[in-house]
Write a protein that holds these residues in place. Structure first.
Motif, PDB file in Angstrom:
ATOM      1  N   TYR A   1      -5.830   5.404 -11.571  1.00  0.00           N
ATOM      2  CA  TYR A   1      -6.875   4.453 -11.191  1.00  0.00           C
ATOM      3  C   TYR A   1      -7.936   4.375 -12.286  1.00  0.00           C
ATOM      4  O   TYR A   1      -8.304   3.280 -12.731  1.00  0.00           O
ATOM      5  CB  TYR A   1      -7.498   4.888  -9.868  1.00  0.00           C
TER       6      TYR A   1
ATOM      7  N   THR B   1      -4.775  -7.463  -8.555  1.00  0.00           N
ATOM      8  CA  THR B   1      -5.686  -8.484  -9.095  1.00  0.00           C
ATOM      9  C   THR B   1      -5.881  -8.387 -10.602  1.00  0.00           C
ATOM     10  O   THR B   1      -6.783  -8.983 -11.150  1.00  0.00           O
ATOM     11  CB  THR B   1      -7.058  -8.411  -8.400  1.00  0.00           C
TER      12      THR B   1
ATOM     13  N   ASN C   1     -10.747  -7.232  -8.690  1.00  0.00           N
ATOM     14  CA  ASN C   1     -11.204  -6.394  -7.587  1.00  0.00           C
ATOM     15  C   ASN C   1     -10.939  -4.936  -7.930  1.00  0.00           C
ATOM     16  O   ASN C   1      -9.788  -4.509  -8.005  1.00  0.00           O
ATOM     17  CB  ASN C   1     -10.480  -6.777  -6.292  1.00  0.00           C
ATOM     18  N   THR C   2     -12.004  -4.159  -8.142  1.00  0.00           N
ATOM     19  CA  THR C   2     -11.869  -2.770  -8.578  1.00  0.00           C
ATOM     20  C   THR C   2     -12.039  -1.776  -7.428  1.00  0.00           C
ATOM     21  O   THR C   2     -12.212  -0.585  -7.666  1.00  0.00           O
ATOM     22  CB  THR C   2     -12.911  -2.456  -9.665  1.00  0.00           C
ATOM     23  N   THR C   3     -11.965  -2.241  -6.199  1.00  0.00           N
ATOM     24  CA  THR C   3     -12.223  -1.394  -5.038  1.00  0.00           C
ATOM     25  C   THR C   3     -11.375  -0.136  -5.012  1.00  0.00           C
ATOM     26  O   THR C   3     -11.866   0.967  -4.781  1.00  0.00           O
ATOM     27  CB  THR C   3     -11.989  -2.180  -3.735  1.00  0.00           C
ATOM     28  N   ASP C   4     -10.078  -0.292  -5.242  1.00  0.00           N
ATOM     29  CA  ASP C   4      -9.146   0.831  -5.216  1.00  0.00           C
ATOM     30  C   ASP C   4      -7.935   0.473  -6.059  1.00  0.00           C
ATOM     31  O   ASP C   4      -7.831  -0.636  -6.599  1.00  0.00           O
ATOM     32  CB  ASP C   4      -8.746   1.187  -3.785  1.00  0.00           C
TER      33      ASP C   4
ATOM     34  N   TYR D   1      -4.872  -0.125  -5.229  1.00  0.00           N
ATOM     35  CA  TYR D   1      -4.115  -1.233  -4.640  1.00  0.00           C
ATOM     36  C   TYR D   1      -4.627  -2.573  -5.162  1.00  0.00           C
ATOM     37  O   TYR D   1      -3.849  -3.420  -5.637  1.00  0.00           O
ATOM     38  CB  TYR D   1      -4.228  -1.161  -3.125  1.00  0.00           C
ATOM     39  N   ASN D   2      -5.937  -2.784  -5.106  1.00  0.00           N
ATOM     40  CA  ASN D   2      -6.510  -4.050  -5.566  1.00  0.00           C
ATOM     41  C   ASN D   2      -6.534  -4.160  -7.081  1.00  0.00           C
ATOM     42  O   ASN D   2      -6.401  -5.255  -7.629  1.00  0.00           O
ATOM     43  CB  ASN D   2      -7.924  -4.205  -4.995  1.00  0.00           C
ATOM     44  N   VAL D   3      -6.689  -3.031  -7.759  1.00  0.00           N
ATOM     45  CA  VAL D   3      -6.663  -3.043  -9.218  1.00  0.00           C
ATOM     46  C   VAL D   3      -5.323  -3.565  -9.735  1.00  0.00           C
ATOM     47  O   VAL D   3      -5.273  -4.368 -10.673  1.00  0.00           O
ATOM     48  CB  VAL D   3      -6.948  -1.629  -9.762  1.00  0.00           C
TER      49      VAL D   3
ATOM     50  N   ARG E   1       0.817  -1.215   0.000  1.00  0.00           N
ATOM     51  CA  ARG E   1       0.000   0.000   0.000  1.00  0.00           C
ATOM     52  C   ARG E   1       0.856   1.273   0.000  1.00  0.00           C
ATOM     53  O   ARG E   1       0.455   2.292  -0.576  1.00  0.00           O
ATOM     54  CB  ARG E   1      -0.969  -0.003   1.180  1.00  0.00           C
TER      55      ARG E   1
ATOM     56  N   ARG F   1     -10.422  -3.258 -17.764  1.00  0.00           N
ATOM     57  CA  ARG F   1     -11.687  -3.554 -17.081  1.00  0.00           C
ATOM     58  C   ARG F   1     -12.079  -5.026 -17.148  1.00  0.00           C
ATOM     59  O   ARG F   1     -12.725  -5.540 -16.232  1.00  0.00           O
ATOM     60  CB  ARG F   1     -12.810  -2.689 -17.648  1.00  0.00           C
TER      61      ARG F   1
END
Length: 413
Positions: free
Chosen positions: A284, A307, A297-300, A302-304, A247, A292
């Motif tokens: 982002y 994942t 995981n598209t939460t933020d 970090y996860n983009v 992070r 896309r």
């Protein structure tokens, strides 16, 4: 489709890697195109030229249903002599790494004609500055097109003979600076005809948008996050590049993205209604747009990053010691491209408008030390290795007015 009765569109592909093979093979397979390949390395040129006497370039593609297809075609010639091919070429397309561009620019400059279209595929930050510097009197005449990345993912299977094209992007953003001379063929339409339906080629409002949307800070930031506290001990395995990002590193990436956006805002504020850089989005949004279909995981951000299926399995550039152990490679292509022809250019652009970029500065200082280079000295771009970069100051463009007014005879598209 170009009529077979019309004069062929002449394409000169510069480079020797997988992308050059893909582009040369694809263009040669289209009706109405005549393709040449320019390689400055004489040995590579002779090797490919010899292969060309009896072999086509075969492009191996696999569609979404898993069906494999082979497309065979043959360029007209391969040469290391720019004078043989450049003088008649309608489009001169660069496919190699950015640190090779200057030598190609210098090689083609004496043979250019004013209606030529110069294409960076990709061009990366400073592509236009470097071409204009090398082109001399023709700088205001030729049209320059620069795309943000390559159109596809590919792998060279056999030099001069066979290349595998994994996947073609859905769309590709680029910029166009029209010269005073009108090209023999419409630039964007012709490039789209070469590529086919995909990627759909899109042109930005202003070429500085593509400079600021190149995001050359991602790779250096990930290197910094992984190796800033390295104790010098070698590793047994290559660490994953994207999937293990933490992070803190993502915060650095976010901060650099924000600094690029602030540069765009500052330029638009100085030239309201004249320069439109409103499409310079944060990274982002960029990743969500481009990947896309591959992000779990598209939460933020970090996860983009962690994942994204397209990033899976990619590992840090490493050098293997005699013992078989591994140490980080700070002379990798990643830094050789993203620093002198990426971050340094953006830092230089920030200076021309008076924007502060503390996170970009932090990354540059760390990277230049690892690369044994000197770009920033006492907080200024005045290091001894600036001449190896494409920052605007290298070309005497010290203010944003220099950049825009110096190109006022050119039209931005």
């Amino acid at each position: 489709m170009v009529s077979s009765m019309a004069a062929p569109v002449k394409i000169c592909v510069c480079g020797s890697g997988a992308d050059a093979h893909c582009l040369a093979g694809l263009a040669a397979s289209r009706e109405g195109f005549q393709v040449s390949v320019l390689l400055l390395d004489e040995d590579d040129a002779q090797k490919w030229k010899k292969s060309l006497r009896s072999n086509d370039i075969v492009i191996v593609t696999t569609d979404k249903a898993g069906n494999e297809k082979e497309t065979a075609s043959r360029p007209e010639t391969v040469t290391s002599n720019a004078g043989e091919v450049v003088k008649d070429s309608d489009f001169i397309i660069f496919t190699g790494p950015t640190y090779e561009h200057e030598n190609y620019f210098k090689a083609i400059a004496p043979h250019l004609h004013k209606k030529a279209v110069i294409v960076g595929l990709p061009g990366k930050p400073g592509f236009e500055f470097q071409f204009w510097d090398c082109a001399g009197e023709l700088a205001t005449q030729c049209t320059v097109v620069s795309f943000e990345s390559t159109p596809w993912e590919c792998r060279l299977l056999q030099f001069g003979k066979r290349v595998e094209l994994f996947e073609t992007k859905n769309f590709l953003d680029g910029s166009m600076v029209r010269g005073k001379a009108i090209p023999r063929k419409p630039a964007l339409m012709t490039l789209q005809m070469i590529h086919g339906v995909e990627p759909m080629l899109k042109i930005a409002v202003h070429y500085l948008e593509i400079t600021l949307k190149s995001y050359p800070f991602v790779g250096p930031a990930i290197l910094y996050g992984r190796w800033k506290d390295w104790d010098g001990q070698p590793l047994k395995e290559r660490p994953l590049f994207y999937e293990n990002v933490d992070r803190d590193t993502v915060e650095i990436i976010n901060s650099c993205s924000n600094e690029c956006h602030e540069i765009a805002v500052a330029i638009m504020a100085k030239f309201p209604g004249i320069v439109d850089l409103s499409d310079v989005s944060d990274i982002y949004k960029y990743y969500l747009q481009y990947y896309r279909d591959f992000i779990e995981n598209t939460t933020d951000l970090y996860n983009v990053i962690r994942t994204n299926k397209k990033f899976k399995g990619i590992k840090h550039p490493m050098t293997e010691e005699d013992s078989g152990d591994l140490i980080p490679d700070f002379d990798s292509q990643l830094l050789r491209e993203d620093i002198p022809n990426g971050l340094v250019v953006i830092r230089g652009l920030a200076d021309t408008i008076g924007s502060k970029v503390p996170t970009i500065d932090m990354l540059l200082l760390w990277c230049q030390e690892k690369m044994k280079k000197e770009y920033i000295v006492d907080g200024q771009l005045k290091g001894k290795d600036i001449s190896e970069t494409r920052c605007p100051q290298r070309y005497g463009l010290n203010t944003i007015d220099d950049i825009l007014n110096g190109n006022k005879k050119r039209t931005q598209y």
